[in-house]
Design an enzyme around this catalytic site. Structure first.
Site, PDB file in Angstrom:
ATOM      1  N   GLU A 164       1.513  -4.466  -5.405  1.00 49.15           N
ATOM      2  CA  GLU A 164       2.094  -4.641  -4.441  1.00 49.15           C
ATOM      3  C   GLU A 164       1.294  -3.949  -2.848  1.00 49.15           C
ATOM      4  O   GLU A 164       1.091  -4.604  -1.608  1.00 49.15           O
ATOM      5  CB  GLU A 164       3.663  -4.392  -4.251  1.00 49.15           C
ATOM      6  CG  GLU A 164       4.007  -5.602  -5.255  1.00 49.15           C
ATOM      7  CD  GLU A 164       4.606  -6.949  -5.014  1.00 49.15           C
ATOM      8  OE1 GLU A 164       3.639  -7.833  -4.007  1.00 49.15           O
ATOM      9  OE2 GLU A 164       4.879  -7.396  -5.895  1.00 49.15           O
ATOM     10  N   VAL A 165       1.487  -2.737  -2.640  1.00 45.40           N
ATOM     11  CA  VAL A 165       0.864  -1.484  -1.980  1.00 45.40           C
ATOM     12  C   VAL A 165      -0.685  -1.731  -1.636  1.00 45.40           C
ATOM     13  O   VAL A 165      -0.825  -2.149  -0.384  1.00 45.40           O
ATOM     14  CB  VAL A 165       1.607  -0.004  -2.434  1.00 45.40           C
ATOM     15  CG1 VAL A 165       0.839   0.689  -3.332  1.00 45.40           C
ATOM     16  CG2 VAL A 165       1.513   0.805  -1.029  1.00 45.40           C
TER      17      VAL A 165
END
Length: 952
Positions: free
Chosen positions: A875-876
């Site tokens: 996600e990051v």
């Protein structure tokens, strides 16, 4: 029907086949011959998953009509290049160098690469990318970097410069595979074409399996006055036309909103549309027939009587004064969440030395997977309704579908097929519900449903669009003083996950900085656009598009270099995040120290290579994301000792290509290091809800962390059971003889280590860990056209210890590719004009820079609550590259693009306006009642916190 007998030389052997020359494609004939390594994705010649070599040339077999293929044509498929026991160098290189993620496109790429190396055994990296682009080989997972790496390494073997052994993974001397490039267990099947994806499973379903075809209305908003199925039911082979009236349950997908301010109950989505059409891709009927062709032909004969209603294709249209309610009885803006930190920002910003404001828009981003939706359903031997498909949240289907289907709780079984990626959309259980409903309506007959790419694109959700107004200020020294923003997500037709999405804005706008004072509202609303669903960096990327643009704007106004401005303001020990709690880790100093050299080099390079015709710019952005979602996250796995001394790991860790198999492998091997196992002694059984523990959704960076901790717990129990008083370990036979269990359930839960967000202030600490990154983009803007080319992307990150190099690199480069596409070309509007990869702005290999780098800081901060000190990463990695690109465009040509994507015409228009002394800047968006009016209302009407919602 006039058939044709044809002889084809398939992989060196002459084979006789019978085909329909007018209908069959070469792919159809090859797959009927049993060579299912040739995959069909888009079906329109845009993705190359069906690539084969026909008389020495790469062709896309899905659009090559068999009538145009001469007898005895020589055809090479993936099966003719190498086998599991006799790999070609390309296949081994794909395994070793991370070319395999979801693997659906892999056979087509290897076939295409084989043809390239037959022509040119010493290509440059640029030539490889150009070859893939020319032959329309599309990959959505890898960012192409690893694929080029694999070709270059395989070519060395073929030239005699390396051996197969040289390009094969070797276990380190200490025997530890954690943190290495150990191959994915599923890679061998994927590189040889022997992995069965959804359509391959369909070919292997038993006789009597019925084929389904969906009926979509082709309008975005309408009352359903009637559905006439009589003509369709008379068509050859048709068994039944299934409509909402055939569903015995509530015909609703239960996806409750857990926030106490939500004005929606979350049970608003029908399995099959009954009263209304809410969006273009709704399904109003399903035809079941003996063949797919028969089902599709009959689907065209279903007649719909629709009363079209006003269409609101954006949040802004839906909340404008006078707009009708899309869901009767529910306001179109149905959820608000406040954020209060420190002092009133109106006073703070009035006193600040520098203040900037802006309004920003992000568009719906399509996931653009290569494999469309494919689902099978049947009744199993225990009477359970069983569904095979893509599903990255099997537990949600179990919880949410039984009442809608009208079956007892516990009577649904979900099995994950090998899948051609998802990137989040498969979290929705919609296709699971649809197929299950059909098999029930057909008295348990087995069914299979393959959507065309156009149907798939219209049916599945997308990244939600967003609109925001913001102000940000700092003092004369560049220290941020206050931040206020009003943020709205356009969640489209249905509310599922709306509460989780809305929380992202008030958690991650301005993330990574020390912001002492903040006032904000995050909103969620309905429109007739397709529904918003999970997509990597769910909610964050929209928020960071706004906030990282604002940071650059403020740095420019204060006259401070954007890198130095961030260095001044990054959070350091003792600083609180925007939700008034300490940051989990303070990683940004280490990240920025590593990035500083790269930034200085890039800026110098841009100055040197800048020209009047092509302007260069460098942009940066900070990103971050949570690990798990809410305080109630829970995961279970099981470890079992087998009679031969091997270990079986049972889990429900869904794999959409991100690497659940290799994540399971490295965690299990590390947790059982005392047993000195060879990693090949670990067997993995995943994702059958009847036989495997529930590990939870593969989203929110949670799986590596949650499954890792559960594995650690199971391993501890197993080792304690196996351990003898003298410290050695019992064998399986000794365990059985002593009546000691050989299988242990590992459990991990986050409830006691998290604090949910306060619904009245936004304060809270709802997730146990976070991850962090910084992005740098180098761009070139062509002055005459406004076309932006991304020349390079670099990311420095801290995710704790790296568990699998392949999995982390794969997520990194794939995420960069998605962000480049979103920044420059990708978009989705819910209509017939966005029915293919190309129409949605897909990026091929030549559209993505070869110069992409992702690296961890030298001494990553071990995560205190994580197994092996590791947390998730995906996600990051997709949180803010798009912001770095927008900032780089501004540095190159001095214009800011406030709405994605930054297409050439948009950039050129802004440049022309600048030349005339103007700026194209959106007017402040009307998002509903004003920011402070909404905050005042919430203060006057406090609510009690509800129970924790979805852990995403």
């Amino acid at each position: 029907m006039a058939l044709r007998k044809i002889w084809l030389n398939l992989n060196g052997a002459d084979r006789m086949l019978v085909c329909d020359p007018e209908k069959d494609s070469l792919a159809d004939v090859i797959r009927r011959a049993g060579l299912t390594g040739t995959k069909v994705g888009c079906g329109t010649g845009q993705c190359g998953s069906c690539s084969v070599i026909l008389d020495g040339k790469v062709v896309r077999s899905c659009v090559k009509k068999i009538k145009n293929v001469p007898d005895y044509s020589k055809i090479i498929t993936i099966e003719g290049i190498g086998t599991p026991t006799n790999l070609h160098p390309l296949q081994q290189a794909w395994i070793t160098y991370g070319g395999v993620q979801c693997g659906f496109c892999t056979p087509g790429f290897i076939v295409s690469s084989y043809a390239l190396l037959q022509e040119n055994l010493n290509p440059t990296r640029e030539k490889v990318r150009d070859w893939f682009t020319k032959n329309r080989n599309a990959c959505r997972c890898t960012g192409y970097k690893q694929l080029v790496d694999a070709v270059m390494e395989a070519a060395k073997v073929m030239r005699g410069e390396k051996t197969m052994n040289d390009i094969t993974y070797k276990v380190p001397e200490d025997g530890r595979i954690y943190g290495t490039n150990v191959p994915r267990p599923a890679a061998l099947a994927k590189v040889t074409g022997t992995c069965d994806y959804g359509d391959d499973v369909a070919l292997k379903m038993p006789p009597g399996t019925l084929h389904l075809a969906i009926v979509q209305p082709g309008v975005n908003h309408a009352n359903i006055k009637g559905i006439d199925t009589s003509e369709a039911e008379k068509m050859p082979g048709v068994v039944k036309v299934i409509t909402a009236k055939d569903i015995k349950g509530t015909n609703r997908i239960m996806f409750p909103l857990g926030h106490p301010r939500a004005k929606f109950n979350g049970i608003d989505r029908p399995i099959i549309a009954d009263e209304k059409v809410f969006r273009y891709g709704d399904v109003v009927a399903v035809v079941a027939a003996e063949t797919e062709d028969q089902a599709r032909s009959a689907a065209k004969r279903v007649k719909l009587d629709l009363e079209e209603l006003p269409v609101y294709m954006s949040y802004l249209e839906a909340v404008a004064p006078g707009a009708a309610e899309i869901h009767p009885g529910v306001p179109n803006m149905y959820l608000t969440m406040p954020l209060l930190k420190g002092e009133d920002t109106r006073e703070v910003l009035d006193k600040s030395d520098y203040v900037v404001e802006g309004s920003f828009q992000t568009t719906s981003q399509p996931h653009l997977v290569i494999e469309p939706e494919v689902t099978q359903a049947y009744i199993d031997e225990d009477g359970m309704v069983t569904v095979h498909n893509k599903n990255l949240a099997q537990v949600l289907a179990l919880i949410m579908l039984c009442p809608g289907l009208g079956i007892p709780e516990g009577n649904l079984r979900v099995i994950e097929n090998p899948v051609g990626a998802s990137f989040g959309y498969a979290l929705s259980p919609a296709s699971t519900a649809l197929a299950a409903a059909c098999t029930l309506a057909l008295d348990g007959k087995p069914v299979t449903l393959t959507m065309s790419y156009a149907e798939h694109n219209a049916y599945t959700g997308k990244r939600a669009a967003s609109y925001s107004n913001a102000r940000l200020g700092c003092n004369k020294d560049g220290k941020i003083t206050g931040f206020e923003f009003d943020f709205a997500y356009d969640h489209g037709a249905y509310s599922e996950l709306g509460d989780v999405l809305t929380s992202k804005a008030i958690r991650f706008a301005g993330y990574g900085y020390n912001i002492p004072n903040a006032r904000a509202i995050a909103r969620c609303g309905a429109s007739n656009q397709t529904y918003g669903t999970a997509y990597r960096s769910f909610g964050n990327s929209q928020a960071m598009t706004m906030s990282e643009s604002m940071v650059d704007m403020l740095a420019e106004k204060a006259g401070i270099d954007p890198f130095e401005f961030r260095w001044i303001n990054i959070a350091r020990p003792g600083d609180l995040n925007i939700n008034s709690y300490p940051y989990k880790e303070y990683a940004y100093e280490a990240i920025m120290k590593k990035m500083r050299l790269y930034y200085n080099e890039a800026v110098a390079r841009a100055k040197k290579e800048d020209s009047p015709e092509k302007k260069r710019g460098v942009g940066i952005a900070i990103g971050g994301y949570n690990i798990t979602g809410n305080p109630n996250d829970h995961a279970e796995v099981a470890l079992e000792l087998n009679p031969d001394g091997t270990i079986t790991h049972w889990n429900g860790w869904e794999d959409q290509g991100q690497g659940a198999d290799v994540g399971t492998l490295v965690h299990t091997h590390e947790a059982l290091r005392e047993l000195n196992l060879n990693y090949t002694q670990i067997k993995i059984i995943r994702c059958d809800t009847k036989t495997c523990p529930i590990t939870g959704p593969a989203g929110a960076n949670r799986s590596h962390y949650m499954a890792g901790n559960a594995t650690k717990d199971a391993a501890k129990q197993l080792l304690e059971a196996m351990r003898k008083p003298d410290g050695t370990f019992r064998t399986y036979d000794e365990m059985v003889a002593e009546d000691i269990p050989t299988k242990y359930l590992g459990v991990f839960d986050t409830t006691d280590i998290t604090i949910d967000l306060d619904p009245n202030t936004g304060a809270g600490d709802p997730t146990p860990e976070h991850n962090y990154a910084m992005f740098l983009a180098e761009v070139e803007v062509e002055v005459s056209t406004g076309k932006t080319t991304v020349l390079g992307v670099r990311m420095v990150y801290d995710i704790g210890e790296v568990g699998s190099v392949q999995a982390v690199d794969g997520q990194a480069y794939g995420s960069m590719m998605h962000s480049i596409g979103w920044a420059l070309s990708e978009n989705y509007i819910d209509n017939k004009d966005y029915d293919s990869l190309v129409k949605c702005g897909f990026r091929f290999a030549a559209d993505i820079p070869d110069n992409m780098t992702a690296e961890s800081v030298e001494n990553p901060i071990p995560r205190k609550t994580a197994a092996q000190g590791s947390v998730g990463c995906c996600e990051v990695f997709q949180s803010a590259t798009q912001s770095a690109i927008l900032n780089a465009i501004n540095k190159a040509v001095g214009v800011r693009i406030y709405s994605l994507p930054a297409t050439p015409d948009k950039v050129k228009e802004a440049m022309n306006a600048k030349a005339q002394g103007k700026e194209i800047k959106p007017e402040k968006f009307f998002l509903g009642s004003g920011l402070f009016e909404e905050l005042d209302y919430i203060a006057e009407h406090p609510v009690e916190a509800a129970g924790p919602g979805m852990a995403l």
